[in-house]
Design an enzyme around this catalytic site. Structure first.
Site, PDB file in Angstrom:
ATOM      1  N   ASP A   1      -3.056   4.647  -2.329  1.00  0.00           N
ATOM      2  CA  ASP A   1      -4.149   5.193  -1.529  1.00  0.00           C
ATOM      3  C   ASP A   1      -4.571   6.581  -2.023  1.00  0.00           C
ATOM      4  O   ASP A   1      -3.706   7.457  -2.219  1.00  0.00           O
ATOM      5  CB  ASP A   1      -3.652   5.298  -0.073  1.00  0.00           C
ATOM      6  CG  ASP A   1      -4.759   5.551   0.909  1.00  0.00           C
ATOM      7  OD1 ASP A   1      -5.629   4.686   1.053  1.00  0.00           O
ATOM      8  OD2 ASP A   1      -4.747   6.629   1.544  1.00  0.00           O
TER       9      ASP A   1
ATOM     10  N   ASP B   1       0.859  -1.173   0.000  1.00  0.00           N
ATOM     11  CA  ASP B   1       0.000   0.000   0.000  1.00  0.00           C
ATOM     12  C   ASP B   1       0.903   1.234   0.000  1.00  0.00           C
ATOM     13  O   ASP B   1       1.821   1.326   0.828  1.00  0.00           O
ATOM     14  CB  ASP B   1      -0.858  -0.003   1.270  1.00  0.00           C
ATOM     15  CG  ASP B   1      -2.289   0.395   0.993  1.00  0.00           C
ATOM     16  OD1 ASP B   1      -2.482   1.484   0.445  1.00  0.00           O
ATOM     17  OD2 ASP B   1      -3.197  -0.382   1.344  1.00  0.00           O
TER      18      ASP B   1
ATOM     19  N   HIS C   1     -11.120  -3.333   3.082  1.00  0.00           N
ATOM     20  CA  HIS C   1     -11.107  -3.014   4.512  1.00  0.00           C
ATOM     21  C   HIS C   1     -11.947  -1.782   4.860  1.00  0.00           C
ATOM     22  O   HIS C   1     -12.087  -1.459   6.034  1.00  0.00           O
ATOM     23  CB  HIS C   1      -9.657  -2.789   4.945  1.00  0.00           C
ATOM     24  CG  HIS C   1      -9.051  -1.622   4.236  1.00  0.00           C
ATOM     25  ND1 HIS C   1      -8.781  -1.625   2.879  1.00  0.00           N
ATOM     26  CD2 HIS C   1      -8.696  -0.389   4.677  1.00  0.00           C
ATOM     27  CE1 HIS C   1      -8.289  -0.452   2.523  1.00  0.00           C
ATOM     28  NE2 HIS C   1      -8.222   0.317   3.602  1.00  0.00           N
ATOM     29  N   ASP C   2     -12.469  -1.068   3.843  1.00  0.00           N
ATOM     30  CA  ASP C   2     -13.281   0.126   4.101  1.00  0.00           C
ATOM     31  C   ASP C   2     -14.775  -0.107   3.869  1.00  0.00           C
ATOM     32  O   ASP C   2     -15.571   0.824   4.040  1.00  0.00           O
ATOM     33  CB  ASP C   2     -12.873   1.274   3.156  1.00  0.00           C
ATOM     34  CG  ASP C   2     -11.467   1.785   3.415  1.00  0.00           C
ATOM     35  OD1 ASP C   2     -10.988   1.677   4.551  1.00  0.00           O
ATOM     36  OD2 ASP C   2     -10.852   2.298   2.456  1.00  0.00           O
TER      37      ASP C   2
ATOM     38  N   GLU D   1      -6.257   3.938  -6.022  1.00  0.00           N
ATOM     39  CA  GLU D   1      -7.560   4.051  -5.364  1.00  0.00           C
ATOM     40  C   GLU D   1      -8.121   5.446  -5.628  1.00  0.00           C
ATOM     41  O   GLU D   1      -7.461   6.445  -5.327  1.00  0.00           O
ATOM     42  CB  GLU D   1      -7.412   3.818  -3.854  1.00  0.00           C
ATOM     43  CG  GLU D   1      -8.779   3.703  -3.187  1.00  0.00           C
ATOM     44  CD  GLU D   1      -8.813   4.229  -1.768  1.00  0.00           C
ATOM     45  OE1 GLU D   1      -9.691   3.798  -1.009  1.00  0.00           O
ATOM     46  OE2 GLU D   1      -7.969   5.091  -1.407  1.00  0.00           O
TER      47      GLU D   1
HETATM   48  O1  TEU Z   1      -9.732   5.227   1.706  1.00  0.00           O
HETATM   49  C1  TEU Z   1     -10.267   6.268   0.966  1.00  0.00           C
HETATM   50  C2  TEU Z   1     -11.586   6.754   1.439  1.00  0.00           C
HETATM   51  O2  TEU Z   1     -11.720   7.915   1.639  1.00  0.00           O
HETATM   52  C3  TEU Z   1     -12.763   5.874   1.617  1.00  0.00           C
HETATM   53  O3  TEU Z   1     -12.587   4.553   1.328  1.00  0.00           O
HETATM   54  C4  TEU Z   1     -13.365   6.054   2.967  1.00  0.00           C
HETATM   55  O4  TEU Z   1     -12.776   5.178   3.861  1.00  0.00           O
HETATM   56  C5  TEU Z   1     -14.835   5.765   2.908  1.00  0.00           C
HETATM   57  O5  TEU Z   1     -15.378   6.700   2.051  1.00  0.00           O
HETATM   58  C6  TEU Z   1     -15.514   5.812   4.263  1.00  0.00           C
HETATM   59  O6  TEU Z   1     -15.396   7.041   4.897  1.00  0.00           O
HETATM   60  C7  TEU Z   1      -8.354   5.107   1.874  1.00  0.00           C
HETATM   61  C8  TEU Z   1      -8.043   3.920   2.752  1.00  0.00           C
HETATM   62  O7  TEU Z   1      -8.455   2.747   2.096  1.00  0.00           O
HETATM   63  C9  TEU Z   1      -8.687   4.108   4.080  1.00  0.00           C
HETATM   64  O8  TEU Z   1      -8.558   2.989   4.914  1.00  0.00           O
HETATM   65  C10 TEU Z   1      -8.054   5.320   4.714  1.00  0.00           C
HETATM   66  O9  TEU Z   1      -8.720   5.624   5.906  1.00  0.00           O
HETATM   67  C11 TEU Z   1      -8.111   6.548   3.802  1.00  0.00           C
HETATM   68  O10 TEU Z   1      -7.780   6.256   2.450  1.00  0.00           O
HETATM   69  C12 TEU Z   1      -7.095   7.564   4.265  1.00  0.00           C
HETATM   70  O11 TEU Z   1      -5.805   7.102   4.030  1.00  0.00           O
END
Ligand code: TEU
Length: 594
Positions: free
Chosen positions: A212, A105, A345-346, A270
């Site tokens: 990310d 990542d 994971h989100d 992403e």
């Molecule tokens: O996630 C990006 C992100 O903004 C969304 O997936 C967000 O988690 C979702 O809309 C819910 O609020 C990435 C990562 O995957 C995430 O785990 C991190 O928290 C975020 O970036 C910040 O690095």
């Protein structure tokens, strides 16, 4: 059915199924209650056994863990509870020894406020690193006469996207939490530092990066106020001025020239905060030399309110089909490449979101989603536990079980608002708890369930960092929803996933074939064909808890010779001779080769 657009060029990274690991929740080798690198290494044979060709490791770097590793304080060392660099080298070597690849990542839109770069920047206005971040003076509010944030941008995690720094009396920008200051990519030194970090990992032998929120790295000059779309608050969604910004393609092309082009590596960006297919295609076009593919968020966002993603929203099957169909056709027709995911994971678990997690439907629904996910064009990403038909956390859990910062912030902001409105110390929050159970990121983060033993073999500690799903403990369930039990059961979701990954590898029509959506407005059946030269696959899926009969449209030719490739329910699955009718049980899906 003539093929409407040319077949994509073939590549290993298009054909690889990729397994995503969330390290804290995967496997704890030393009884601390938190997963670690040695734990992952111990499970490599399991991962290889799934048939996947590559692992995506969520952040393992040194981090205060405010956002569970997405706040990095040193890009070149390992978060000590996960192990050491030596443990990492072993993991990488053992992954390669099994013929698999490993991608990391890369979190470089922001770092941690504990990173040496930010500590220096914060120390004084004249520090050489000051400009590595976004600093601005506050603005005097015309109505209140008080100092307020430089603009109205809202953080992804709620509240203003700015934090005031007492020492230097300026605000810094952080699109996520206050501990995640945004790096200023306009500054060439920042970009060089990022490229140097990437080379460092690639030279160690890692096989690429999941990047990310990489579409946030270019912000509109002057950081103008965002349009007011939410009249209930001062802060507003800032994405028109910070997502897919003016220099993002230039930066990615530079990154490609300086780093990526020199390695045979996999890259996936992403990219949340827009659903515009045409906007995302250019990132993946080979001639543009940027990335190989992007994670777009259209399915992820489909069942959440746009301005408040924790609030569930109703969706229809025809919407899901339209989204998938558009990306399948437009991206490939333009010569780009998709990445496919239903979980990460989100996101809440896909069976709960898209099908039914009722005990009687759960396994077949998990297999149905495996059919869908394995019969689309794009690189396939499977999130840990998805192969076990994992579902959202139990409805009985209290708010104290939710750990994620996005969830905590949302909970606390509503609680505060209700306290001040009602004057009650403990206002009713049951609707918000229900939303958490439906949408919280915690739903994906419960520890992996390895065996029908205490704590499901995830840890020997009595206090895992996050509670295990009740599946792992409940006498009715713990025999079913774990790797050991499902490995031994030929009809398990786990074994079905292995079959699907294998069949995808053997039938390239499923990876590269042209996609044609059938019956777009049918709210029960999801059906499409894939065509690669003279090979045609027909996919028919019942997205409902009731049995149904589907009449295959006459545009599909060659049904007479149809051979059932795979199905998720028992029975022969034949299409009756001279008939176009297919009878499907609840959540049944099938793939035929015509
Ligand atoms: O996630 C990006 C992100 O903004 C969304 O997936 C967000 O988690 C979702 O809309 C819910 O609020 C990435 C990562 O995957 C995430 O785990 C991190 O928290 C975020 O970036 C910040 O690095």
């Amino acid at each position: 059915m003539p093929a409407p657009f040319p077949t994509p060029e073939k590549a290993w990274w298009k054909e690889a199924s990729i397994y995503q690991i969330y390290p804290a929740s995967f496997c704890d080798s030393n009884g601390t209650g938190t997963g670690d690198l040695a734990g992952i290494t111990s499970k490599l044979d399991y991962i290889k056994g799934l048939g996947v060709k590559c692992i995506w490791l969520c952040p393992i770097y040194e981090s205060p863990q405010v956002d569970l590793g997405y706040d990095i304080s040193d890009y070149k060392s390992i978060h000590s509870p996960y192990g050491t660099l030596d443990n990492f080298e072993t993991l990488l070597k053992e992954t390669h020894a099994r013929g698999m690849k490993l991608i990391m990542d890369l979190v470089v839109n922001h770092c941690s406020d504990q990173h040496a770069w930010f500590k220096a920047a914060r120390s004084s206005k004249t520090d050489p690193k000051r400009d590595w971040f976004y600093w601005k003076k506050g603005v005097v509010d015309s109505e209140s006469g008080k100092l307020r944030e430089p603009n109205n941008w809202r953080s992804v995690f709620g509240g203003s996207a700015w934090t005031y720094d007492e020492k230097t009396e300026e605000y810094f920008l952080r699109l996520f939490c206050p501990e995640q200051p945004d790096l200023n990519w306009e500054n060439k030194e920042v970009r060089e530092a990022v490229y140097e970090t990437m080379r460092w990992w690639l030279d160690k032998g890692v096989d690429g990066f999941r990047m990310d929120v990489i579409n946030l790295i270019s912000k509109t000059d002057g950081l103008p106020d965002a349009k007011v779309v939410d009249h209930t608050q001062w802060t507003q969604p800032p994405f028109e001025f910070c997502a897919n910004g003016p220099r993002v393609h230039e930066f990615l092309q530079e990154m490609n020239r300086e780093v990526l082009s020199k390695y045979d590596c996999l890259t996936v960006g992403e990219m949340p905060f827009s659903h515009d297919t045409q906007l995302y295609i250019p990132y993946t076009l080979p001639k543009n030399n940027e990335l190989q593919m992007v994670f777009q968020f259209e399915i992820a966002d489909m069942d959440g309110e746009p301005e408040s993603p924790m609030r569930a929203r109703k969706w229809t099957l025809s919407t899901l089909k339209e989204i998938i169909g558009r990306w399948q056709v437009d991206m490939i027709a333009a010569g780009g490449w998709n990445s496919l995911y239903l979980e990460n994971h989100d996101q809440a678990r896909s069976i709960t979101r898209l099908c039914s997690d009722a005990p009687e439907h759960r396994a077949i629904a998990g297999k149905l989603l495996a059919i869908l996910h394995s019969s689309l064009s794009g690189t396939q990403y499977i999130f840990q536990g998805q192969e076990l038909a994992q579902i959202n956390v139990p409805r009985s859990w209290g708010e104290e079980e939710y750990k994620d910062i996005a969830t905590r912030n949302y909970w606390n902001s509503v609680l505060e608002e209700r306290r001040s409105k009602t004057g009650e110390e403990n206002p009713d929050m049951s609707d918000i708890l229900a939303q958490c159970r439906q949408k919280s990121r915690d739903n994906a983060r419960t520890p992996m369930q390895w065996s029908p033993t205490p704590n499901a073999g995830f840890t020997t500690s009595a206090s895992p960092w996050m509670r295990l799903h009740d599946d792992a403990l409940n006498a009715d369930h713990f025999q079913t929803w774990n790797v050991e039990t499902q490995s031994a059961d030929p009809n398990s979701c786990l074994n079905f996933w292995k079959t699907m990954i294998k069949l995808r590898g053997e039938n390239q029509v499923l990876i590269y074939g042209n996609f044609t959506l059938l019956s777009p407005s049918d709210e029960t059946i999801f059906a499409y064909t894939r065509q690669l030269e003279d090979q045609v696959a027909l996919v028919v899926m019942n997205f409902s808890a009731e049995p149904t009969t589907y009449t295959i449209p006459t545009e599909v030719e060659g049904l007479e010779g149809a051979r059932l490739l795979v199905g998720n329910a028992e029975g022969e699955g034949k299409i009756g001779e001279g008939s176009r009718e297919v009878a499907l049980k609840a959540w049944e899906g099938r793939i035929y080769l015509l």
